[in-house]
Design a protein around this motif. Structure first.
Motif, short mmCIF file in Angstrom:
data_model
loop_
_atom_site.label_atom_id
_atom_site.label_comp_id
_atom_site.label_asym_id
_atom_site.label_seq_id
_atom_site.Cartn_x
_atom_site.Cartn_y
_atom_site.Cartn_z
N LEU A 173 0.61 -1.05 -0.03
CA LEU A 173 -0.26 -0.14 0.13
C LEU A 173 0.73 1.25 0.15
O LEU A 173 2.08 1.14 1.32
N ILE A 174 0.84 1.79 -1.38
CA ILE A 174 1.34 3.45 -1.18
C ILE A 174 0.96 4.74 -1.73
O ILE A 174 -0.76 4.72 -1.74
N ASN A 175 1.98 5.94 -1.55
CA ASN A 175 0.84 6.83 -1.91
C ASN A 175 1.39 7.17 -3.57
O ASN A 175 2.06 6.07 -4.14
N SER A 176 -0.51 6.88 -4.43
CA SER A 176 0.24 6.52 -5.30
C SER A 176 1.18 7.26 -6.40
O SER A 176 1.30 6.75 -7.49
N ARG A 177 1.46 8.43 -6.26
CA ARG A 177 2.81 9.46 -6.64
C ARG A 177 4.14 8.51 -6.41
O ARG A 177 5.17 8.47 -7.07
N ASP A 178 4.13 7.16 -5.76
CA ASP A 178 5.78 6.67 -4.90
C ASP A 178 5.21 5.61 -5.98
O ASP A 178 5.96 4.99 -5.77
N ARG A 179 4.49 4.89 -6.77
CA ARG A 179 4.62 3.93 -7.27
C ARG A 179 5.76 3.67 -8.16
O ARG A 179 6.73 2.69 -7.96
N VAL A 228 6.38 -15.52 -6.73
CA VAL A 228 5.24 -14.61 -6.08
C VAL A 228 5.25 -13.29 -6.87
O VAL A 228 5.56 -12.95 -7.74
N SER A 229 3.67 -13.64 -6.69
CA SER A 229 2.59 -12.15 -6.81
C SER A 229 2.75 -10.91 -6.15
O SER A 229 2.15 -10.80 -5.82
N MET A 230 3.33 -9.94 -7.02
CA MET A 230 3.94 -8.85 -5.92
C MET A 230 2.19 -7.87 -6.11
O MET A 230 1.97 -7.59 -8.26
N VAL A 231 1.60 -6.96 -5.58
CA VAL A 231 0.75 -5.89 -6.13
C VAL A 231 1.15 -4.45 -5.31
O VAL A 231 0.78 -4.55 -4.61
N ILE A 232 1.45 -3.87 -6.57
CA ILE A 232 1.56 -2.34 -5.60
C ILE A 232 -0.04 -1.49 -5.67
O ILE A 232 -0.13 -1.03 -7.11
N ILE A 233 -0.46 -0.63 -4.83
CA ILE A 233 -2.03 -0.15 -5.41
C ILE A 233 -1.72 0.69 -4.25
O ILE A 233 -1.11 1.26 -3.25
N SER A 234 -2.65 1.83 -4.15
CA SER A 234 -3.29 2.80 -3.32
C SER A 234 -3.95 2.58 -2.89
O SER A 234 -5.50 1.78 -3.08
N LYS A 235 -4.48 3.61 -1.34
CA LYS A 235 -5.70 3.10 -0.75
C LYS A 235 -7.20 3.18 -1.56
O LYS A 235 -7.60 2.12 -1.02
N SER A 236 -7.46 3.92 -2.78
CA SER A 236 -8.47 3.59 -3.80
C SER A 236 -8.87 2.50 -4.62
O SER A 236 -9.70 2.39 -4.37
N GLU A 237 -7.94 2.11 -4.28
CA GLU A 237 -7.93 0.07 -4.61
C GLU A 237 -7.53 -0.59 -4.43
O GLU A 237 -8.00 -1.88 -4.63
N LEU A 238 -7.72 -0.68 -2.52
CA LEU A 238 -7.80 -1.85 -1.90
C LEU A 238 -9.09 -2.82 -1.80
O LEU A 238 -8.97 -3.98 -1.86
N ARG A 239 -10.46 -2.47 -2.37
CA ARG A 239 -10.85 -2.85 -2.52
C ARG A 239 -11.13 -4.27 -3.61
O ARG A 239 -11.56 -5.33 -3.69
N LYS A 240 -10.28 -3.93 -4.40
CA LYS A 240 -10.43 -4.98 -5.47
C LYS A 240 -9.58 -6.30 -5.23
O LYS A 240 -9.16 -7.31 -5.70
N ILE A 241 -8.86 -6.16 -3.93
CA ILE A 241 -8.05 -7.43 -3.48
C ILE A 241 -8.71 -8.46 -2.79
O ILE A 241 -8.66 -9.61 -3.58
N LYS A 242 -9.62 -7.82 -2.08
CA LYS A 242 -10.58 -8.78 -1.36
C LYS A 242 -11.21 -9.62 -2.60
O LYS A 242 -11.96 -11.08 -2.64
#
Length: 599
Positions: free
Chosen positions: A223-229, A341-355
């Motif tokens: 979970l990151i700030n979107s500008r730090d992707r 390993v499958s890694m996902v870089i996401i911002s808080k607004s995308e967190l719901r997609k993980i579920k």
């Protein structure tokens, strides 16, 4: 005894299997091969990419083909050129002791005349991409009216790429009494439609559960700030020195941009997307397979059918638009029984997609923090130590050792170790010593600090048919910025706010200094509005500011009158009525296209 012998395969195939070093069949092979050998039946086989599906249909196909007949008896459809060539090569390897069997690959980007000539010489098995196959059928260069077997490999990927109509048209040229074998990683409704329309009471086998991800792949999200992707991506690469990965982006533009930035920063990377020529694509894939490239940045479509062993990581730089596509992405690693390993870089607004993804793949994600600078330094030091430990001594160095020893004779063992490791340590330490913590507790669609961010006012809003998503897209295209470069978009009725990094401020103000949209001025100004209370990607919240002189959509034009919005009427105050949504969207698109063509 080789366990493949228990499946009922001919000695010639078993000999080829032995040559390739296969010892035990995979689960899908163990389930599918005996059924396909013994029965004339249709089959739906659900199994993840990398589980040995090609052999599962390839072995029975070779054994059932009449090698003495030269007409086409089997058609295998696959989504991409790479997978088409790979299947053809594997069929050739499986049938190496069946000299008369001739598989031919049919795909775009190569001479259609040459391919037609190969078929004319006799091709019992055709392996084809849907687009090129349909083209050859239309030109009457191929005859599949007598085939006995049709294989749809990676069926969900083919349909996801828009080949439904092509597949339907191709199958309409085949006999009804053939056997159809459908192999797929997932079972979306489009695949079920194909099965229902073209198959007769198919036997269904499933490895794992439907739509389930590979069990030997671990799933992590950061979970990151979107500008730090991008900074997060670099840290994940630095924290995994032996990384051999595919990095997925949503668009061709982002794919190219990320690859170029990685190359500029010294990583062995390359882009793979639809704008590459076939020759460029072949060179990239050759370099990736030979590990000259460690990080392949790709779009979902371009990566279809990539079959490269030992990929250690899949990195979702951006999540796919269709959540189901995640299964295909993660299936690029953890192949042939190995872990990945499958890694996902996401911002808080995308967190719901993980579920949502967890429900689809039947596995849980582990949330992890982006490694900090000192952790990366530690990882790199131990990696160097292991490299030195495992390095084989080159005997050719012997003549130079006396001179080297003389130069270093005044140093103790401890001092030499410190010097050798300082070379690597100093490089990473200097880079990361003042690096910020990217796993901010405030991670989301906004920056952890607004000191490097600029907030703007723009005199268009919801009454101009913008919501936060369409305004963000409009601004990105107009300013030629990336997806994450415009954020905190807040749309009001007749005006809006948005943010960019402070580095883009001059560009934003210059672009909109004399900007006209459909003949009208669009005004953008820097504002002190903080944007607090906004949702990550936009929304209706936001700070207040008195813009009493700005609450009109556009400035009046040069003749002093209010311009009418196309597609509707204007009242005495210049507000438009009537049909505006469709024309407004078309005007936005045409304006973007005009600006792109100028650039």
């Amino acid at each position: 005894m080789n366990k493949f012998e228990q499946l009922g395969l001919n000695p010639s195939i078993l000999k080829a299997v032995e040559d390739m070093g296969f010892e035990s069949p995979s689960e899908v092979q163990e389930k599918a091969i005996p059924i396909l050998l013994q029965d004339d039946t249709d089959m739906v086989a659900l199994a993840q990419t990398g589980t040995g599906k090609t052999a599962a249909f390839g072995f029975p196909l070779i054994q059932k083909i009449n090698a003495d007949a030269r007409h086409t008896q089997a058609l295998i459809l696959s989504p991409t050129r790479e997978l088409c060539l790979q299947i053809t090569n594997e069929i050739k390897n499986y049938s190496k002791y069946e000299k008369s069997i001739n598989p031919v690959a049919i795909y775009g980007g190569a001479s259609i005349t040459d391919q037609a000539r190969q078929i004319e010489r006799g091709a019992q098995i055709i392996v084809a991409t849907p687009g090129r196959m349909q083209d050859m059928i239309n030109r009457k260069l191929v005859d599949i009216s007598r085939i006995e077997y049709c294989v749809l490999d990676e069926a969900d990927e083919m349909l996801n790429m828009g080949f439904f109509e092509d597949i339907t048209a191709i199958l309409s040229h085949t006999p009804k009494e053939k056997n159809t074998w459908l192999f797929s990683a997932t079972m979306p409704k489009e695949v079920a439609t194909i099965a229902k329309k073209f198959m007769r009471s198919p036997v269904e086998i499933t490895v794992g559960t439907k739509n389930m991800g590979a069990t030997n792949v671990s799933h992590e999200y950061y979970l990151i700030n979107s500008r730090d992707r991008y900074a997060a991506l670099k840290r994940l690469a630095d924290a995994n020195p032996d990384i051999f990965s595919v990095i997925f982006c949503r668009t061709k533009r982002d794919t190219q941009k990320v690859a170029e930035r990685l190359i500029e920063d010294g990583y062995s990377a390359a882009a793979l997307h639809g704008d590459l020529s076939q020759n460029q694509r072949d060179l990239v894939m050759k370099s990736f397979r030979s590990r000259q490239i460690q990080m392949l940045v790709a779009t979902d479509v371009a990566a279809r059918g990539i079959d490269v062993d030992d990929i250690t990581h899949v990195i979702n730089y951006q999540l796919p638009d269709e959540i189901e596509t995640y299964t295909h992405r993660s299936g690029r690693t953890g192949r042939a029984g190995k872990s990945g390993v499958s890694m996902v870089i996401i911002s808080k607004s995308e967190l719901r997609k993980i579920k949502s993804i967890e429900r689809i793949i039947g596995q849980s994600f582990e949330q992890k923090d982006i490694p900090d600078g000192m952790e990366i330094c530690r990882v790199q030091l131990f990696h160097l130590a292991n490299d030195i430990k495992d390095t084989k001594i080159n005997p050719e160095i012997e003549p130079y050792l006396p001179s080297i020893t003389e130069v270093l004779q005044d140093f103790s063992k401890e001092e030499l170790i410190k010097k050798v490791f300082s070379v690597e340590f100093t490089r990473f330490f200097n880079y990361y010593k003042n690096a910020p913590d990217l796993s901010s507790k405030n991670a989301g669609g906004v920056a952890s600090s607004d000191t490097n961010s600029t907030r703007y006012f723009i005199n268009v809003g919801s009454k101009d048919d913008f919501d936060w998503m369409s305004l963000k897209d409009f601004l990105k295209a107009t300013l030629d910025l990336g997806r994450d470069d415009v954020y905190k978009v807040d749309v009001k009725e007749s005006f809006s706010f948005f943010n960019t990094d402070a580095a883009h401020t001059d560009k934003v103000l210059e672009t909109f200094s004399e900007f006209k949209h459909d003949g009208r001025h669009v005004n953008v100004e820097v504002t002190k509005d903080s944007g607090k209370g906004n949702r990550g990607g936009g929304g209706s919240g936001g700070g207040k500011r008195n813009f009493s002189d700005k609450k009109r959509s556009f400035k009046s034009n040069s003749d002093g009158g209010s311009r009418r919005r196309s597609g509707g009427d204007s009242d005495s105050k210049g507000r438009s009525r009537g049909k505006k949504t469709g024309s407004r969207n078309k005007n936005i698109e045409s304006s973007i296209k005009r600006r792109r063509s100028k650039n």
